[in-house]
Design an enzyme around this catalytic site. Structure first.
Site, PDB file in Angstrom:
ATOM      1  N   ASP A 142       0.808  -1.079   0.017  1.00  0.00           N
ATOM      2  CA  ASP A 142       0.022   0.044  -0.081  1.00  0.00           C
ATOM      3  C   ASP A 142       0.756   1.236   0.018  1.00  0.00           C
ATOM      4  O   ASP A 142       1.961   1.058   0.086  1.00  0.00           O
ATOM      5  CB  ASP A 142      -0.868   0.039   1.298  1.00  0.00           C
ATOM      6  CG  ASP A 142      -2.175   1.011   1.129  1.00  0.00           C
ATOM      7  OD1 ASP A 142      -2.264   1.498  -0.054  1.00  0.00           O
ATOM      8  OD2 ASP A 142      -2.761   1.228   2.171  1.00  0.00           O
ATOM      9  N   TYR A 197       6.277 -10.310   6.767  1.00  0.00           N
ATOM     10  CA  TYR A 197       6.303  -8.951   7.091  1.00  0.00           C
ATOM     11  C   TYR A 197       6.774  -8.628   8.400  1.00  0.00           C
ATOM     12  O   TYR A 197       6.636  -9.102   9.226  1.00  0.00           O
ATOM     13  CB  TYR A 197       4.641  -8.236   6.815  1.00  0.00           C
ATOM     14  CG  TYR A 197       4.274  -8.461   5.345  1.00  0.00           C
ATOM     15  CD1 TYR A 197       4.280  -6.881   4.637  1.00  0.00           C
ATOM     16  CD2 TYR A 197       3.384  -9.292   5.034  1.00  0.00           C
ATOM     17  CE1 TYR A 197       3.610  -6.956   3.514  1.00  0.00           C
ATOM     18  CE2 TYR A 197       2.966  -9.209   3.600  1.00  0.00           C
ATOM     19  CZ  TYR A 197       3.007  -7.915   2.797  1.00  0.00           C
ATOM     20  OH  TYR A 197       2.584  -8.145   1.706  1.00  0.00           O
TER      21      TYR A 197
END
Length: 423
Positions: A142, A197
């Protein structure tokens, strides 16, 4: 002038070479009686070897490998399916995925495609239609999100010094750190088994809600609180219904069930006078905003805005208001290809998609571009502190018992395969 004796019989190609030129003609069967046989005299036009077009009078020009360099780039260099290991700082970019026809919101892929064209490893028209080079990414990060181990698959002309030429046309906050050949049918999105992540945040996020955040740089996380934080993060491991951790997902939608294999918080460390910690999470795939909401809910519990039982309720069918932590600090660390490596990594033709030789370059890039960007932006903008000020307005009790309505106009997740699109 050459003479060709036309004879009755099967066609046969005759060749004649003189002074570097190739002459080709065919022994011809003439439909006539023996009495009408005669000698035909015809001019032969010499043609340059290596040209595959037909010349005058039907003479065929021969294409030789030695003449490939006289044609365009597509014949100079073989085209192969490869993967590129990408690292980038997402600051200033509107995510990973390119928005075709939109120059207002620059993305990482905009920069990459431009560099590929300038480097001469894809044709110009592939920039307008990335499907022409079979382009695919593992995850859509994002706005503002960084990556240390993003992997994309595509077809490229294998030019000399390929990586060096691509990097010379990229900004310094985006680098190609590795390149490997893969099978022709490889797809980085579909072949990816799991994604890891990290999320770097100031430890003041775990301070009691009564703590004065104006003195956030003085806060230090105690071992007991860190132990509790890790116990709560560990409760995410396994398969749960995460419909409350994304938007527009029905409670009974099977795709809301996600499998988490690891989630923990590191020992704290100090940068620029502020104490930080790094959260690591690994899962098969993640939905939009899922990781940020997973972290946001644990912060709310540790700070005392809600009880630990909210986790169990959030996995049920009830609608639970789950806060979403800021995007700053989220980094795509690594993508995993265990099935591909098991099938093709040891076949003697293909390499395992592991990047152990690139680990030093990955860490150097993080230290030079990713960590400083996160720390400087956090210290300058106080994004975590400002977000924590919004926690009191959240209602952590169930607000509805029905399933959420899903908007048909929005993808479930990244391009339908369940990986992150906007984490």
């Amino acid at each position: 002038m050459l003479t060709v004796q036309a004879l009755i019989g099967s066609p046969r190609v005759l060749r004649f070479k003189s002074n570097g030129w190739l002459y080709k003609f065919t022994r011809i069967r003439l439909m006539m009686s023996e009495e009408s046989e005669k000698t035909l005299t015809m001019p032969l036009k010499r043609v340059e070897e290596g040209n595959g077009d037909s010349g005058e009078n039907g003479h065929i020009r021969k294409k030789l490998k030695s003449d490939v360099e006289d044609t365009g780039d597509e014949r100079k260099h073989p085209k192969r399916k490869v993967v590129l290991l990408l690292a980038y700082s997402g600051k200033g970019y509107y995510g990973m995925q390119r928005n075709a026809g939109s120059s207002q919101f620059k993305t990482i892929e905009d920069e990459l495609v431009t560099a590929l064209i300038k480097s001469g490893c894809i044709p110009d028209n592939h920039g307008d239609d990335m499907k022409k080079m079979s382009f695919q990414r593992c995850a859509r990060t994002d706005k503002g999100v960084s990556a240390a181990g993003q992997v994309v698959s595509l077809k490229l002309w294998m030019i000399e010094d390929l990586m060096e030429k691509i990097n010379s046309n990229l900004p310094t906050q985006i680098r190609v750190l590795g390149l490997k050949r893969v099978t022709g049918g490889f797809n980085s999105k579909n072949s990816c088994d799991a994604r890891t992540y990290s999320y770097m945040l100031p430890t003041v996020a775990f301070a009691p809600k009564s703590y004065n955040t104006k003195n956030s740089t003085a806060f230090r996380l105690d071992p007991e609180t860190l132990q509790r934080v890790n116990r709560l993060f560990a409760s995410y491991k396994g398969t749960h219904n995460f419909h409350n951790f994304t938007s527009q997902k029905a409670a009974r939608d099977p795709s809301a069930r996600r499998y988490i294999t690891e989630m923990s918080c590191s020992e704290p460390f100090v940068r620029s006078g502020t104490e930080f910690a790094e959260i690591t999470v690994r899962g098969q795939s993640f939905m939009m905003h899922q990781i940020r909401k997973m972290i946001g809910l644990i912060i709310a519990v540790v700070k005392g805005y809600t009880g630990e039982e909210v986790l169990q309720r959030s996995w049920g069918e009830e609608k639970v208001d789950v806060p979403k932590a800021p995007g700053l600090g989220l980094v795509l660390e690594k993508v995993h290809f265990d099935r591909y490596n098991k099938r093709f990594g040891g076949d003697g033709l293909h390499e395992c998609l592991e990047w152990t030789e690139e680990e030093q370059a990955i860490m150097a890039f993080k230290e030079a571009h990713i960590y400083p960007s996160i720390v400087e932006t956090e210290c300058l903008e106080d994004s975590m502190v400002n977000w924590m000020a919004t926690l009191p307005i959240h209602d952590f009790e169930a607000t509805a018992t029905g399933a959420q309505v899903k908007d048909r106009g929005q993808d479930d997740d990244e391009e339908g395969n369940g990986s992150d699109s906007a984490l």
